[in-house]
Design an enzyme around this catalytic site. Structure first.
Site, short mmCIF file in Angstrom:
data_model
loop_
_atom_site.label_atom_id
_atom_site.label_comp_id
_atom_site.label_asym_id
_atom_site.label_seq_id
_atom_site.Cartn_x
_atom_site.Cartn_y
_atom_site.Cartn_z
N THR A 35 0.87 -1.18 0.00
CA THR A 35 0.00 0.00 0.00
C THR A 35 0.90 1.22 0.00
O THR A 35 1.98 1.18 0.57
CB THR A 35 -0.86 -0.04 1.29
OG1 THR A 35 -1.85 -1.03 1.12
CG2 THR A 35 -1.51 1.29 1.60
N VAL B 14 -13.32 -4.05 2.36
CA VAL B 14 -12.64 -2.75 2.33
C VAL B 14 -11.77 -2.65 3.57
O VAL B 14 -12.19 -3.02 4.67
CB VAL B 14 -13.67 -1.58 2.32
CG1 VAL B 14 -12.95 -0.24 2.34
CG2 VAL B 14 -14.57 -1.67 1.09
N GLY B 15 -10.54 -2.19 3.39
CA GLY B 15 -9.62 -2.06 4.52
C GLY B 15 -9.63 -0.66 5.11
O GLY B 15 -10.57 0.11 4.91
N ASP B 16 -8.59 -0.35 5.83
CA ASP B 16 -8.50 0.94 6.52
C ASP B 16 -8.15 2.11 5.60
O ASP B 16 -8.48 3.25 5.89
CB ASP B 16 -7.42 0.85 7.61
CG ASP B 16 -6.05 0.49 7.03
OD1 ASP B 16 -5.97 -0.49 6.24
OD2 ASP B 16 -5.06 1.19 7.33
N GLY C 120 -0.79 -1.59 6.78
CA GLY C 120 -0.75 -2.75 7.67
C GLY C 120 -2.03 -3.55 7.59
O GLY C 120 -2.81 -3.40 6.64
N GLY D 203 -5.39 -4.16 7.73
CA GLY D 203 -6.51 -3.23 7.74
C GLY D 203 -7.57 -3.50 8.80
O GLY D 203 -8.08 -2.57 9.43
N1 ASP Z 1 -3.98 -1.53 4.98
C1 ASP Z 1 -4.24 -2.13 3.70
C2 ASP Z 1 -5.55 -2.89 3.73
O1 ASP Z 1 -5.83 -3.52 4.72
C3 ASP Z 1 -3.19 -3.09 3.27
C4 ASP Z 1 -1.80 -2.53 3.26
O2 ASP Z 1 -1.42 -1.66 4.05
O3 ASP Z 1 -1.02 -3.00 2.43
O4 ASP Z 1 -6.25 -2.87 2.74
#
Ligand code: ASP
Length: 309
Positions: free
Chosen positions: A176, A205-207, A228, A230
């Site tokens: 990310t 959907v993540g953070d 990180g 999510g």
């Molecule tokens: N935080 C992102 C998610 O959970 C993943 C990442 O940081 O690579 O979608």
């Protein structure tokens, strides 16, 4: 001219020295430097923090090395669903998109949500219709195809598992992406963009696109972009937590980011890191994983670039 600063990241995770070829390491470092330089050049020409973070993130989205834009991970259906967010700390305006497909630079669509709509967060089909109304053209699935990401997906496809792009084995690609900046007018901004997690399904959907979770900016405190696991970062409301610790507890940027990454998020088993800048131009880039692709620079001459602890 007052101090200006920028920091970027390309994901945190199992990045252990010696597991990556020297050649790949060089490619990552030069991609980070290219993004940092583009954002910094905009700031030094008097550009806004919002412009700088969008420019820096676009550069990271355009390389297949990172899990955002080109090179986004595969979903369980073998597609790419991307999320992005941007926030302007001077007026708390924000724009987010999630579950979008075919858009070359998701961060620019998030910026358009902020600048050209009355809304903050557009998702899926609706976000795509908004993009079409602005004349966005779509890239073909081949544009987003990346052999390493495809192999990552093959490894867990047809299982119930889904995987943080960062937690892969040797030679895995991670990342990310995000940027935070303070401009010469004292304004802060943050931007974050991701393909999410390999083999994700059900519209996960993540953070990253959630304001206050993976991305936040407020001129009174700081600008933050996270990376990180999510699911844990959502429960920890990470980016806003950093801002709150500064605002309500009077912590410095360094104290607040360290408290969140090394204590609070760790306590609920969240892996990852963040980049942050405060209204004085101080930069903090903590992570609780083995490594995080990161770089920063400010107008006082400090420069840092790194992958490992
Ligand atoms: N935080 C992102 C998610 O959970 C993943 C990442 O940081 O690579 O979608």
């Amino acid at each position: 001219m007052s101090t200006f600063s920028i920091a970027i990241h390309g994901g945190a995770g199992t990045l252990v020295k010696g597991l990556m070829t020297e050649e790949l390491e060089t490619q990552y470092l030069s991609a980070l430097e290219h993004s940092l330089d583009a954002g910094y050049a905009s700031l030094s020409a008097g550009g806004s923090a919002v412009d700088a973070v969008e420019i820096a993130v676009k550069a990271l989205e355009d390389t297949p090395l990172f899990n955002a834009g080109k090179g986004s991970v595969f979903t369980a259906e073998g597609t790419h669903e991307m999320d992005a967010a941007i926030m302007d700390g001077s007026n708390l305006q924000a724009g987010s998109v999630s579950l979008i497909t075919g858009i070359k630079n998701p961060i620019s669509l998030a910026r358009d949500v902020m600048d050209k709509s009355y809304h903050v967060f557009l998702a899926g089909e609706g976000a795509m219709r908004f993009a079409a109304s602005l004349g966005y053209s779509l890239e073909s699935p081949e544009y987003f195809y990346d052999e390493v990401r495809y192999q990552q997906w093959q490894g867990i496809k047809d299982t119930e598992g889904f995987q943080l792009d960062h937690s892969v084995k040797k030679d895995g690609k991670f990342g990310t992406v995000g940027a935070v900046a303070l401009d010469a007018d004292g304004n802060l901004a943050a931007a974050t963009s991701t393909g999410g997690m390999t083999n994700k399904k059900w519209g996960r959907v993540g953070d990253s696109p959630m304001i206050g979770v993976g991305n936040y900016a407020n001129n009174h405190t700081c600008a933050v972009s996270c990376t990180g696991s999510g699911e844990y970062f959502i429960r920890g409301v990470v980016a806003y937590d950093v801002s709150c610790l500064m605002e309500y507890k009077g912590m410095t940027l360094e104290e607040a980011t360290s408290e969140v990454i090394h204590k609070r998020i760790k306590k609920i088993e969240g892996d990852g890191g963040l980049i942050a800048v405060d209204s004085h131009g101080n930069i903090s880039m903590p992570f609780n994983t083995e490594g995080m692709y990161r770089a920063s620079r400010n107008s006082e001459g400090t420069f840092e670039i790194g992958i490992y602890k």
